[in-house]
Design an enzyme around this catalytic site. Structure first.
Site, PDB file in Angstrom:
ATOM      1  N   VAL A  25      30.647  38.398 104.291  1.00  0.00           N
ATOM      2  CA  VAL A  25      30.318  37.136 104.940  1.00  0.00           C
ATOM      3  C   VAL A  25      29.155  37.422 105.876  1.00  0.00           C
ATOM      4  CG1 VAL A  25      31.124  35.309 106.482  1.00  0.00           C
ATOM      5  CG2 VAL A  25      32.667  36.244 104.744  1.00  0.00           C
ATOM      6  N   GLY A  85      35.498  33.939 104.991  1.00  0.00           N
ATOM      7  CA  GLY A  85      36.121  35.177 104.501  1.00  0.00           C
ATOM      8  C   GLY A  85      37.528  34.926 103.995  1.00  0.00           C
ATOM      9  N   GLU A  89      37.077  47.885 112.640  1.00  0.00           N
ATOM     10  CA  GLU A  89      38.324  47.303 113.151  1.00  0.00           C
ATOM     11  C   GLU A  89      38.445  45.799 112.925  1.00  0.00           C
ATOM     12  OE1 GLU A  89      41.145  48.686 114.042  1.00  0.00           O
ATOM     13  OE2 GLU A  89      40.337  50.688 113.799  1.00  0.00           O
ATOM     14  N   TYR A 104      42.286  41.972 107.390  1.00  0.00           N
ATOM     15  CA  TYR A 104      43.089  42.257 106.193  1.00  0.00           C
ATOM     16  C   TYR A 104      44.576  42.387 106.535  1.00  0.00           C
ATOM     17  CZ  TYR A 104      38.616  43.135 103.881  1.00  0.00           C
ATOM     18  OH  TYR A 104      37.360  43.013 103.366  1.00  0.00           O
ATOM     19  N   ARG A 128      46.153  40.958 109.033  1.00  0.00           N
ATOM     20  CA  ARG A 128      46.663  39.612 109.335  1.00  0.00           C
ATOM     21  C   ARG A 128      46.958  38.829 108.054  1.00  0.00           C
ATOM     22  NH1 ARG A 128      42.399  39.494 112.931  1.00  0.00           N
ATOM     23  NH2 ARG A 128      41.314  37.930 111.694  1.00  0.00           N
TER      24      ARG A 128
END
Length: 157
Positions: free
Chosen positions: A85, A95, A123, A129, A131
């Site tokens: 993105v 995203g 990070e 990812y 989440r």
């Protein structure tokens, strides 16, 4: 916001996104492919990948590129090579929408797993990812033979 299957005429913009990612990953000179390669490899008789693009008001602000793999333990799997993105579109939901398209595509194909890599210092991506329910496997290392490594390997057989 529209997520759609990429077309050959999108590959110039996809190439720009790939270059933007390479700069973000501190590898600006590592990209060897161009839009012509992307068209040849993604839209020929035997496409090597499938690409989604994310548009906002007609502007392609992101892309996701996947290809099939096979797991000797699980069967058919899908590899997400890149989900990109553009910087100005981060935080817009693009995203998430691209990842949703990839997961739906993998589900429709009947794959047993979708996998990808993320740099250990990225990070924000790791958090994104996780989440979404992805498991970041920090105890695995990526192993590669680059073009030079392949050549050296073959010369030493």
């Amino acid at each position: 916001m529209v997520i759609r299957h990429a077309r050959p005429e999108d590959m110039e913009r996809v190439q720009e996104l790939i270059r933007e990612l390479a700069e973000f990953e501190k590898e600006p000179d590592a990209v060897e492919i161009n839009a012509e390669h992307l068209v040849k490899h993604g839209f020929g008789d035997t496409p090597l990948f499938h690409c989604f693009v994310g548009e906002v008001d007609g502007y392609i602000g992101g892309m996701a590129l996947v290809y099939p793999r096979y797991s000797t333990w699980k069967g058919p799997v899908l590899h997400l090579e890149d989900l990109i993105v553009t910087k100005k579109m981060r935080g817009s939901g693009l995203g998430t929408a691209l990842l949703e398209a990839v997961v739906q595509y993998g589900h429709d194909l009947g794959v047993k797993r979708i996998s990808w890599e993320v740099l250990d210092w990225n990070e924000p991506a790791i958090s994104f990812y996780e989440r979404k329910g992805a498991r970041v496997m920090r105890d695995w290392d990526v192993v590669q033979l680059d073009e030079s490594g392949i050549k050296n390997f073959i010369e030493n057989i």
